[in-house]
Design an enzyme around this catalytic site. Structure first.
Site, short mmCIF file in Angstrom:
data_model
loop_
_atom_site.label_atom_id
_atom_site.label_comp_id
_atom_site.label_asym_id
_atom_site.label_seq_id
_atom_site.Cartn_x
_atom_site.Cartn_y
_atom_site.Cartn_z
N LYS A 130 -4.08 -10.59 -6.85
CA LYS A 130 -5.31 -10.81 -6.08
C LYS A 130 -6.47 -9.99 -6.67
O LYS A 130 -6.25 -8.85 -7.09
CB LYS A 130 -5.00 -10.37 -4.64
CG LYS A 130 -6.10 -10.52 -3.65
CD LYS A 130 -5.67 -9.97 -2.30
CE LYS A 130 -5.97 -8.50 -2.17
NZ LYS A 130 -5.94 -7.98 -0.80
N LYS A 173 -11.08 -4.69 -5.28
CA LYS A 173 -12.05 -3.68 -5.75
C LYS A 173 -11.36 -2.38 -6.12
O LYS A 173 -11.96 -1.53 -6.77
CB LYS A 173 -13.16 -3.47 -4.73
CG LYS A 173 -12.70 -3.11 -3.35
CD LYS A 173 -13.87 -3.11 -2.37
CE LYS A 173 -13.41 -3.05 -0.95
NZ LYS A 173 -13.60 -4.19 -0.12
N LYS A 198 0.83 -1.21 0.00
CA LYS A 198 0.00 0.00 0.00
C LYS A 198 0.85 1.25 0.00
O LYS A 198 0.46 2.27 -0.58
CB LYS A 198 -0.96 0.01 1.20
CG LYS A 198 -2.15 -0.91 0.98
CD LYS A 198 -3.37 -0.45 1.75
CE LYS A 198 -4.58 -1.29 1.42
NZ LYS A 198 -5.69 -1.08 2.32
P1 TYM Z 1 -10.75 -6.42 3.51
O1 TYM Z 1 -11.82 -5.44 3.81
O2 TYM Z 1 -9.70 -6.05 2.50
O3 TYM Z 1 -11.38 -7.78 3.01
C1 TYM Z 1 -12.41 -8.44 3.73
C2 TYM Z 1 -12.18 -9.93 3.68
O4 TYM Z 1 -12.11 -10.39 2.32
C3 TYM Z 1 -10.94 -11.18 2.14
N1 TYM Z 1 -10.46 -10.99 0.75
C4 TYM Z 1 -10.25 -11.99 -0.12
N2 TYM Z 1 -10.40 -13.32 -0.01
C5 TYM Z 1 -10.12 -14.07 -1.11
N3 TYM Z 1 -9.70 -13.56 -2.30
C6 TYM Z 1 -9.52 -12.23 -2.46
N4 TYM Z 1 -9.13 -11.74 -3.62
C7 TYM Z 1 -9.81 -11.38 -1.34
N5 TYM Z 1 -9.77 -10.04 -1.14
C8 TYM Z 1 -10.17 -9.82 0.14
C9 TYM Z 1 -9.95 -10.63 3.16
O5 TYM Z 1 -8.95 -11.59 3.46
C10 TYM Z 1 -10.85 -10.32 4.33
O6 TYM Z 1 -11.05 -11.47 5.12
N6 TYM Z 1 -7.81 -5.81 7.48
C11 TYM Z 1 -9.02 -6.43 6.99
C12 TYM Z 1 -10.27 -5.98 7.71
C13 TYM Z 1 -10.21 -6.12 9.19
C14 TYM Z 1 -10.30 -7.33 9.92
C15 TYM Z 1 -10.24 -6.96 11.29
C16 TYM Z 1 -10.45 -8.68 9.52
C17 TYM Z 1 -10.10 -5.10 10.08
N7 TYM Z 1 -10.12 -5.62 11.36
C18 TYM Z 1 -10.32 -7.93 12.29
C19 TYM Z 1 -10.51 -9.63 10.55
C20 TYM Z 1 -10.44 -9.27 11.91
C21 TYM Z 1 -9.18 -6.07 5.53
O7 TYM Z 1 -8.67 -5.09 5.06
O8 TYM Z 1 -10.05 -6.89 4.85
#
Ligand code: TYM
Length: 336
Positions: A202, A205, A120
């Site tokens: 990956k 969005k 990032k």
């Molecule tokens: P975020 O918002 O980017 O994504 C949410 C969830 O989607 C999963 N994900 C994917 N899984 C498979 N293939 C992909 N291409 C893909 N893109 C995203 C992510 O692994 C995630 O599970 N930091 C986290 C949000 C967060 C969080 C937390 C998660 C904040 N606090 C506490 C768990 C526990 C994030 O940015 O996910």
């Protein structure tokens, strides 16, 4: 004679998603689909991680709209507010408060090793802010406040979960048993859904190429069109293989939405061309997402209902979070 029935308490699950636009098929297969399915077996707590979103600059009106629609989407997914706690992270101040405490138990060196920070900060070189760097500490606070046993996430969050575990162990090592050390719950299929245009990346969005990802609220026509354009290879054989990343990604997606194994998918499309295969994947994905889209359309305009749900959700979440936060503060030596 009365029979003694032993009741074992349900294990607890916690997870969050950032409100940075409509989630993709990757978010759905990697995490959200499990969120819904885990509700019967576990005590589940789910949040919209809106504090995390501002590590990248957000337009205020868009952020407000995205927080709102992400919350509605959780309902549309089938998260049941009677069974699970669902809330908005910024409504529970203990997240930011515990994050400060934990940041003093996290090393600069370990945060520097986070691949998401490196990615990032390269992508947003004009805004490498301190929040981007300490993001994993806030995520550790999100998790540790609720003492969950499992955290369902996609494979990209594994490193963040490991640092949360390390922080918990370090803190417990000094002060005794304050936090539960959670396990990541990563699905066997769908943990890493790749871009439809560049299957070595990956699915995300924030990708500039709109054909590279499927949004959870895309129309049926758009979904099918994006799959028709998905990058494959020149072999014309539906087979799972490391040297066929495009086709392997499509097999993974088709398996995840239909429940078929990769071998069953290979057999189903044996001798058939990529055109037929891609159409089948597009249709299966559209069929899986359609009920979510319909439910979303029916709840998004009911502001009063959503507001009542997120207020109750925050109260229930805070009841749990406050206990853990005060316990941690007391252990450190604060006067309460
Ligand atoms: P975020 O918002 O980017 O994504 C949410 C969830 O989607 C999963 N994900 C994917 N899984 C498979 N293939 C992909 N291409 C893909 N893109 C995203 C992510 O692994 C995630 O599970 N930091 C986290 C949000 C967060 C969080 C937390 C998660 C904040 N606090 C506490 C768990 C526990 C994030 O940015 O996910």
């Amino acid at each position: 004679m009365s029979e003694i029935i032993e009741v074992t308490p349900k294990k607890r699950v916690l997870s969050c998603i950032q409100p940075t636009g409509i989630p993709t098929l990757g978010n759905y297969l990697g995490a959200l689909k499990n969120w819904k399915n885990m509700q019967d077996e576990f005590e589940c707590i789910y949040a919209v991680a809106d504090l995390h979103a501002i590590t990248v600059r957000q337009e205020p009106a868009a952020l407000r709209k995205n927080i709102y629609s992400m919350f509605a989407l959780l309902l549309a997914l089938g998260i049941d507010p009677e069974k699970s706690i669902m809330f908005i992270q910024s409504h529970v101040p203990e997240h930011a408060q515990l994050s400060w405490l934990l940041s003093c138990y996290t090393q600069f060196g370990e945060l520097s090793r986070m691949t998401q920070f490196k990615d990032k900060s390269a992508k947003h070189a004009d805004n490498v802010n301190a929040g981007l760097f300490t993001y994993p500490v806030l995520m550790a606070a999100d998790i540790l406040l609720y003492k969950p046993d499992f955290v369902p996430v996609g494979a990209d969050q594994k490193q963040h979960l490991e640092i949360a575990r390390d922080i918990a162990c370090r803190f417990n090592g000094i002060y005794g048993d304050v936090f539960t050390v959670p396990e990541a719950y990563i699905p066997k299929i769908g943990a890493r859904v790749m871009s439809l245009q560049d299957p070595t990346k990956k699915m995300s969005k924030s990708d500039e190429n709109l054909n590279s990802f499927v949004g959870m609220l895309d129309s049926r026509d758009d979904i099918i069109r994006k799959f028709k354009r998905a990058v494959t290879d020149s072999e014309a054989c539906v087979r799972l293989s490391e040297d066929k990343p495009g086709v392997s990604n499509l097999i993974g997606i088709y398996s995840a939405v239909t429940g078929k194994t990769a071998e069953e998918v290979e057999r189903e499309f044996d001798g058939k061309g990529y055109g037929e295969f891609k159409l089948a994947v597009g249709e299966a994905v559209a069929d899986a997402l359609n009920p979510i889209k319909e439910k979303y359309d029916s709840v998004i305009s009911d502001k009063a209902y959503l507001e009542q749900l997120y207020k109750t959700g925050a109260e229930n979440a805070e009841r749990i979070a406050r206990k853990t936060y005060f316990k941690a503060m007391k252990k450190v030596g604060y006067v309460l």
